[in-house]
Motif scaffolding. Structure first.
Motif, PDB file in Angstrom:
ATOM      1  N   PRO A 118       1.103  -1.214  -0.379  1.00  0.00           N
ATOM      2  CA  PRO A 118      -0.026  -0.024  -0.298  1.00  0.00           C
ATOM      3  C   PRO A 118       1.192   1.622   0.407  1.00  0.00           C
ATOM      4  O   PRO A 118       2.071   1.572   0.892  1.00  0.00           O
ATOM      5  N   ALA A 119      -0.067   2.700  -0.930  1.00  0.00           N
ATOM      6  CA  ALA A 119       1.072   3.451  -0.400  1.00  0.00           C
ATOM      7  C   ALA A 119       1.034   4.088   1.052  1.00  0.00           C
ATOM      8  O   ALA A 119       2.038   4.881   1.328  1.00  0.00           O
ATOM      9  N   ASP A 120      -0.190   3.755   1.746  1.00  0.00           N
ATOM     10  CA  ASP A 120       0.427   4.510   2.466  1.00  0.00           C
ATOM     11  C   ASP A 120      -0.664   3.540   3.816  1.00  0.00           C
ATOM     12  O   ASP A 120      -2.079   3.235   3.440  1.00  0.00           O
ATOM     13  N   LYS A 121       0.334   2.605   4.779  1.00  0.00           N
ATOM     14  CA  LYS A 121       0.266   1.726   5.620  1.00  0.00           C
ATOM     15  C   LYS A 121      -1.186   2.500   6.374  1.00  0.00           C
ATOM     16  O   LYS A 121      -1.993   1.342   6.839  1.00  0.00           O
ATOM     17  N   ASN A 122      -1.323   3.910   7.214  1.00  0.00           N
ATOM     18  CA  ASN A 122      -2.488   4.234   7.945  1.00  0.00           C
ATOM     19  C   ASN A 122      -3.875   4.699   7.082  1.00  0.00           C
ATOM     20  O   ASN A 122      -4.635   4.087   7.591  1.00  0.00           O
ATOM     21  N   GLU A 123      -3.930   4.583   5.774  1.00  0.00           N
ATOM     22  CA  GLU A 123      -4.917   4.788   4.749  1.00  0.00           C
ATOM     23  C   GLU A 123      -5.447   3.700   3.904  1.00  0.00           C
ATOM     24  O   GLU A 123      -5.045   4.178   2.364  1.00  0.00           O
ATOM     25  N   LEU A 124      -5.246   2.157   3.797  1.00  0.00           N
ATOM     26  CA  LEU A 124      -5.598   1.685   2.352  1.00  0.00           C
ATOM     27  C   LEU A 124      -6.563   2.400   1.528  1.00  0.00           C
ATOM     28  O   LEU A 124      -6.101   1.998   0.707  1.00  0.00           O
ATOM     29  N   THR A 125      -7.880   2.836   2.217  1.00  0.00           N
ATOM     30  CA  THR A 125      -8.396   3.084   2.036  1.00  0.00           C
ATOM     31  C   THR A 125      -8.920   3.953   2.293  1.00  0.00           C
ATOM     32  O   THR A 125      -8.981   4.694   3.404  1.00  0.00           O
ATOM     33  N   ASN A 126      -9.706   5.305   0.849  1.00  0.00           N
ATOM     34  CA  ASN A 126     -10.334   6.768   1.906  1.00  0.00           C
ATOM     35  C   ASN A 126     -11.740   6.886   2.505  1.00  0.00           C
ATOM     36  O   ASN A 126     -12.286   6.555   1.631  1.00  0.00           O
ATOM     37  N   VAL A 127     -12.371   6.253   3.455  1.00  0.00           N
ATOM     38  CA  VAL A 127     -13.555   6.131   3.979  1.00  0.00           C
ATOM     39  C   VAL A 127     -14.630   7.032   4.741  1.00  0.00           C
ATOM     40  O   VAL A 127     -14.801   6.864   5.021  1.00  0.00           O
ATOM     41  N   GLY A 128     -13.529   8.710   4.056  1.00  0.00           N
ATOM     42  CA  GLY A 128     -14.174   9.930   5.128  1.00  0.00           C
ATOM     43  C   GLY A 128     -15.395   9.766   4.326  1.00  0.00           C
ATOM     44  O   GLY A 128     -15.445   9.483   2.641  1.00  0.00           O
ATOM     45  N   GLY A 129     -16.726  10.000   4.573  1.00  0.00           N
ATOM     46  CA  GLY A 129     -17.780  10.280   4.450  1.00  0.00           C
ATOM     47  C   GLY A 129     -18.478   9.034   4.602  1.00  0.00           C
ATOM     48  O   GLY A 129     -19.774   8.477   4.251  1.00  0.00           O
ATOM     49  N   TYR A 130     -17.809   7.628   5.224  1.00  0.00           N
ATOM     50  CA  TYR A 130     -18.898   6.642   5.345  1.00  0.00           C
ATOM     51  C   TYR A 130     -19.729   6.278   6.557  1.00  0.00           C
ATOM     52  O   TYR A 130     -19.393   6.752   7.564  1.00  0.00           O
TER      53      TYR A 130
END
Length: 180
Positions: A118-130
């Protein structure tokens, strides 16, 4: 004859009221009957982790782990703290409850080359707004197992299942309900 007309009118009115009366409210959310206890399947697979993605649905948020071959095993459970594979160090996550998702497949090939980095291990996907998900973080891949942490807004019911495809690949799906 007059009595008959009165009875007929009463029966028709009663039947009409039954047709327009509102239906009773449902006591369950979206008909989900999932629980929050650990779910696992304990065999090893030959597939390697290639991607992690998320999606939103009306009744739940979904996390999908893609593999390039068959998946046979996983463990998904609520934990007080998600820990990194190998080191046991805590993985900080946003949320009020934490799911540790362990796939019985590595994120590297037989030669040790990464199949998922992953490009960012702390944020695998953007779940903002979920509605339910707060954060998806990578906890590592060690000795044939890959682990990620899923921060959610509360200890909510979830389900886990596997799907074949596309092609020779497979997927592990984790759905977390929005409500009880």
């Amino acid at each position: 004859m007059k009595k008959f007309q009165v009875w007929l009118a009463a029966i028709l009115m009663a039947a009409g009221l039954g047709l327009v009366a509102p239906a009773p409210a449902s006591a369950s959310y979206c008909g989900l009957v999932w629980g929050s206890l650990a779910k696992s399947e304990a065999t090893m697979g030959t597939g390697k982790v290639t991607n992690v993605r998320t999606g939103q649905h009306y009744c739940f948020d979904r996390l999908v782990v893609d593999l390039n071959g068959p998946v046979k095993g996983y463990t998904v459970r609520y934990v007080p703290t998600v820990v990194q594979d190998g080191s046991g160090l805590p993985v900080p996550l946003r949320g009020r409850a934490f799911l540790q998702i362990t796939v019985n497949s590595p994120a590297y090939d037989d030669g040790g080359k990464s199949t998922y980095s992953p490009a960012d291990k702390n944020e695998l996907t953007n779940v903002g707004g979920y509605q339910t998900f707060r954060q998806v973080a990578w906890a590592g891949s060690f000795e044939g197992y890959s682990t990620m942490g899923l921060g959610v807004r509360g200890r909510l019911p979830f389900r886990v299942f596997t799907l074949d495809g596309p092609g020779a690949g497979s997927r592990i799906v984790v759905d977390v309900a929005h409500y009880w």
